[in-house]
Design an enzyme around this catalytic site. Structure first.
Site, PDB file in Angstrom:
ATOM      1  N   HIS A 157       0.881  -1.177   0.000  1.00 40.75           N
ATOM      2  CA  HIS A 157       0.000   0.000   0.000  1.00 40.75           C
ATOM      3  C   HIS A 157       0.921   1.230   0.000  1.00 40.75           C
ATOM      4  O   HIS A 157       2.031   1.182   0.537  1.00 40.75           O
ATOM      5  CB  HIS A 157      -0.823  -0.056   1.290  1.00 40.75           C
ATOM      6  CG  HIS A 157      -1.872   0.999   1.418  1.00 40.75           C
ATOM      7  ND1 HIS A 157      -1.579   2.287   1.813  1.00 40.75           N
ATOM      8  CD2 HIS A 157      -3.213   0.961   1.230  1.00 40.75           C
ATOM      9  CE1 HIS A 157      -2.709   2.990   1.856  1.00 40.75           C
ATOM     10  NE2 HIS A 157      -3.710   2.213   1.508  1.00 40.75           N
TER      11      HIS A 157
ATOM     12  N   ASP B  10       3.196  -4.266   8.086  1.00 39.66           N
ATOM     13  CA  ASP B  10       2.021  -3.422   7.904  1.00 39.66           C
ATOM     14  C   ASP B  10       0.816  -4.338   8.124  1.00 39.66           C
ATOM     15  O   ASP B  10       0.456  -5.139   7.260  1.00 39.66           O
ATOM     16  CB  ASP B  10       2.028  -2.833   6.486  1.00 39.66           C
ATOM     17  CG  ASP B  10       0.729  -2.101   6.165  1.00 39.66           C
ATOM     18  OD1 ASP B  10      -0.225  -2.197   6.954  1.00 39.66           O
ATOM     19  OD2 ASP B  10       0.679  -1.451   5.102  1.00 39.66           O
TER      20      ASP B  10
ATOM     21  N   GLN C 153      -4.424  -4.783   7.438  1.00 42.95           N
ATOM     22  CA  GLN C 153      -5.456  -5.734   6.997  1.00 42.95           C
ATOM     23  C   GLN C 153      -5.430  -7.044   7.776  1.00 42.95           C
ATOM     24  O   GLN C 153      -6.288  -7.886   7.568  1.00 42.95           O
ATOM     25  CB  GLN C 153      -5.307  -6.024   5.491  1.00 42.95           C
ATOM     26  CG  GLN C 153      -5.454  -4.815   4.592  1.00 42.95           C
ATOM     27  CD  GLN C 153      -6.860  -4.202   4.607  1.00 42.95           C
ATOM     28  OE1 GLN C 153      -7.815  -4.795   5.125  1.00 42.95           O
ATOM     29  NE2 GLN C 153      -6.990  -3.003   4.061  1.00 42.95           N
TER      30      GLN C 153
ATOM     31  N   LYS D   5     -10.369  -0.036  10.982  1.00 43.97           N
ATOM     32  CA  LYS D   5     -10.575  -1.239  10.171  1.00 43.97           C
ATOM     33  C   LYS D   5     -10.954  -2.431  11.039  1.00 43.97           C
ATOM     34  O   LYS D   5     -11.060  -3.555  10.565  1.00 43.97           O
ATOM     35  CB  LYS D   5      -9.303  -1.565   9.380  1.00 43.97           C
ATOM     36  CG  LYS D   5      -8.986  -0.534   8.293  1.00 43.97           C
ATOM     37  CD  LYS D   5      -7.825  -1.011   7.451  1.00 43.97           C
ATOM     38  CE  LYS D   5      -7.156   0.088   6.663  1.00 43.97           C
ATOM     39  NZ  LYS D   5      -7.958   0.618   5.585  1.00 43.97           N
TER      40      LYS D   5
ATOM     41  N   CYS E 278      -4.929   2.395  -3.581  1.00 37.09           N
ATOM     42  CA  CYS E 278      -3.701   2.968  -3.004  1.00 37.09           C
ATOM     43  C   CYS E 278      -2.526   2.008  -3.182  1.00 37.09           C
ATOM     44  O   CYS E 278      -1.684   1.861  -2.276  1.00 37.09           O
ATOM     45  CB  CYS E 278      -3.862   3.333  -1.534  1.00 37.09           C
ATOM     46  SG  CYS E 278      -5.146   4.538  -1.253  1.00 37.09           S
TER      47      CYS E 278
HETATM   48  N1  C6P Z   1      -6.234   0.658   2.983  1.00 35.81           N
HETATM   49  C1  C6P Z   1      -8.102   0.276   1.501  1.00 35.81           C
HETATM   50  O1  C6P Z   1      -9.205   0.550   1.043  1.00 35.81           O
HETATM   51  P1  C6P Z   1      -4.839   4.070   7.191  1.00 35.81           P
HETATM   52  O2  C6P Z   1      -5.423   4.882   6.079  1.00 35.81           O
HETATM   53  O3  C6P Z   1      -3.642   4.729   7.795  1.00 35.81           O
HETATM   54  O4  C6P Z   1      -5.842   3.635   8.211  1.00 35.81           O
HETATM   55  O5  C6P Z   1      -4.361   2.687   6.540  1.00 35.81           O
HETATM   56  C2  C6P Z   1      -3.454   2.697   5.475  1.00 35.81           C
HETATM   57  C3  C6P Z   1      -3.213   1.318   4.960  1.00 35.81           C
HETATM   58  C4  C6P Z   1      -1.953   0.755   5.118  1.00 35.81           C
HETATM   59  N2  C6P Z   1      -1.695  -0.501   4.718  1.00 35.81           N
HETATM   60  C5  C6P Z   1      -2.637  -1.263   4.141  1.00 35.81           C
HETATM   61  C6  C6P Z   1      -2.289  -2.664   3.752  1.00 35.81           C
HETATM   62  C7  C6P Z   1      -3.912  -0.750   3.947  1.00 35.81           C
HETATM   63  O6  C6P Z   1      -4.840  -1.529   3.370  1.00 35.81           O
HETATM   64  C8  C6P Z   1      -4.211   0.573   4.344  1.00 35.81           C
HETATM   65  C9  C6P Z   1      -5.553   1.177   4.088  1.00 35.81           C
HETATM   66  C10 C6P Z   1      -7.582   1.085   2.678  1.00 35.81           C
HETATM   67  O7  C6P Z   1      -7.404  -0.644   1.061  1.00 35.81           O
HETATM   68  C11 C6P Z   1      -7.709   2.559   2.427  1.00 35.81           C
HETATM   69  S1  C6P Z   1      -6.672   3.126   1.135  1.00 35.81           S
END
Ligand code: C6P
Length: 416
Positions: free
Chosen positions: A132, A209, A212, A235, A373
């Site tokens: 991401h 990371d 998910q 999430k 993203c």
């Molecule tokens: N992915 C998706 O729709 P934040 O925005 O900081 O809570 O998370 C960022 C992020 C980082 N790593 C991974 C693997 C992610 O999936 C995400 C967030 C969302 O896939 C929003 S772009």
């Protein structure tokens, strides 16, 4: 009445109660909501919403600085939340839990506080091609500033990373491995255990990371032996604007502060200052107190359900969805990893993902369409975007049947 008639029969795993989620009882364009955008953010149970209201109605004050009763209550709630997070991921100590705005800020914190101190010109940071942007851009910025190099573990056609290629990338210049625990595009759960073991053999720390993974799988940081782990509250049933960086004590002790301001200091002179103890050294300014309390409530909810129940149920509905989707004409599914979570990215032949998402929305189904993203993934696949359905434990088999029906209708509607 019409709404009631339309409400599809619900078939859950044991202990799962959709009625806890007020938004899931609503209708969109006269259809019951089918929320399949859980990888972007999950819905909130009323227990979490009530905890936020209760905090603001009864306990609101700033933390760590007030002598009064409300300040004590707010501080106790905030620190109890830290303890709850530590226990949830089995951190060795509460001190290893830093509250951030989310995964993105947690990774930026490591890139800034650890990276600026320890990464030097010529050093290498290993990422994968399926990151991401949140686990890519902070390292690009750091590499540019320090004269370091980024190396990428390629992903294979099935959306799994190539472990053998990873081994080839390791060398004496490797400073850090930062990879996604579970891909937000392919759903792949990466072979992190092998990667962490290999990295540690070289004396290299690993950042996972876990945006998910923590919401969907039992995660035990001591068992994983990862050095850093980042995730977001929103999430996993919690509020937006709260997230977590876990890091091993020794690493945090050796890192510089992330931001300067109140709370992160010990003694301040006009020209210099000394730092507070961890984790406070990394939490400058007034934190998201209500967010932390809401996250603790979300964890309570998940623990009552048990992560094991949640994971098994999600595996079942994902397998069910995948089988039905694979049987559709003209569908391409991106990512066929044997170990995977409930994220399915796909395209229907001759249908633009945005058109499909719009069509599904007309029937009350929320999916995401776009690059998620993760533009480098799209570039390698030579596509601009995909549609993505992502599940959580409150989704049902009936919702999947309905979704499949609508996919079939969409294929006909857009056929030329
Ligand atoms: N992915 C998706 O729709 P934040 O925005 O900081 O809570 O998370 C960022 C992020 C980082 N790593 C991974 C693997 C992610 O999936 C995400 C967030 C969302 O896939 C929003 S772009």
């Amino acid at each position: 009445m019409e709404v009631l008639e339309k409400k599809r029969q619900i078939n859950y795993g044991e202990g799962i109660n959709r009625d806890d989620f007020p938004i899931l009882l609503e209708t969109i364009r006269n259809h019951p909501v089918v929320y399949f955008d859980n990888a972007a953010t999950t819905q909130k149970p009323k227990q979490v919403i009530d905890a936020l209201v209760k905090y603001y109605e009864h306990d609101n004050a700033n933390v760590h600085r007030a002598i009064h009763q409300l300040g004590e209550r707010a501080t106790a709630g905030f620190e109890k939340a830290r303890n709850k997070v530590a226990e949830f991921i089995n951190a060795h100590s509460d001190k290893e839990i830093i509250f951030t705005r989310g995964t993105t800020e947690a990774i930026n914190l490591v890139a800034t506080s650890w990276g600026r101190k320890f990464v030097e010109s010529g050093d290498e940071i290993i990422l994968s091609e399926m990151e991401h942007h949140s686990n890519l851009i902070p390292w690009q910025l750091l590499a540019k500033e320090r004269g370091a190099h980024l190396r990428f573990i390629p992903f294979k056609e099935d959306g799994t990373i190539d472990y053998n290629e990873f081994i080839k990338l390791m060398n004496k210049n490797t400073k850090l491995i930062a990879i996604t625990h579970m891909s937000n595009v392919f759903g792949t759960i990466n072979p992190f255990k092998k990667i962490i073991r290999t990295a540690h053999d070289w004396g290299v720390p690993v950042l996972l990371d876990a945006a998910q993974s923590v919401p969907h799988l039992p995660v035990d940081v001591q068992q994983l032996d990862c050095d850093f782990l980042a995730f977001s509250g929103h999430k996993m049933l919690g509020p937006t604007g709260i997230g977590v960086l876990y890091a091993k004590t020794q690493l945090l002790e050796n890192m510089d502060p992330y931001q300067g301001g109140g709370e992160m200091i010990n003694t301040v002179w006009l020209e210099k200052a000394t730092w507070n103890e961890i984790p406070h050294k990394f939490e400058a300014g007034t934190p998201n107190i209500a967010g932390a309390i809401g996250l603790a409530e979300a964890i309570d909810y998940l623990q009552d359900l048990t992560m094991e129940t949640l994971t098994l149920y999600e595996q079942d509905i994902t397998t069910y969805a995948l089988e039905k989707m694979m049987a559709l004409d003209g569908i391409t599914i991106y990512g066929q990893a044997p170990e995977r979570g409930g994220v399915v990215s796909f395209n229907l032949e001759n249908v633009h993902p945005h058109d499909l998402a719009h069509f599904l929305d007309q029937h009350g189904i929320a999916v995401r369409a776009g690059h998620h993203c993760a533009q480098p993934i799209m570039r390698k696949l030579e596509i601009a975007s995909t549609t993505r359905a992502s599940f959580y434990f409150y989704n049902t088999y009936e919702e999947i049947d309905y979704f499949i029906d609508k996919l079939q209708e969409a294929a006909k509607f857009f056929a030329f």
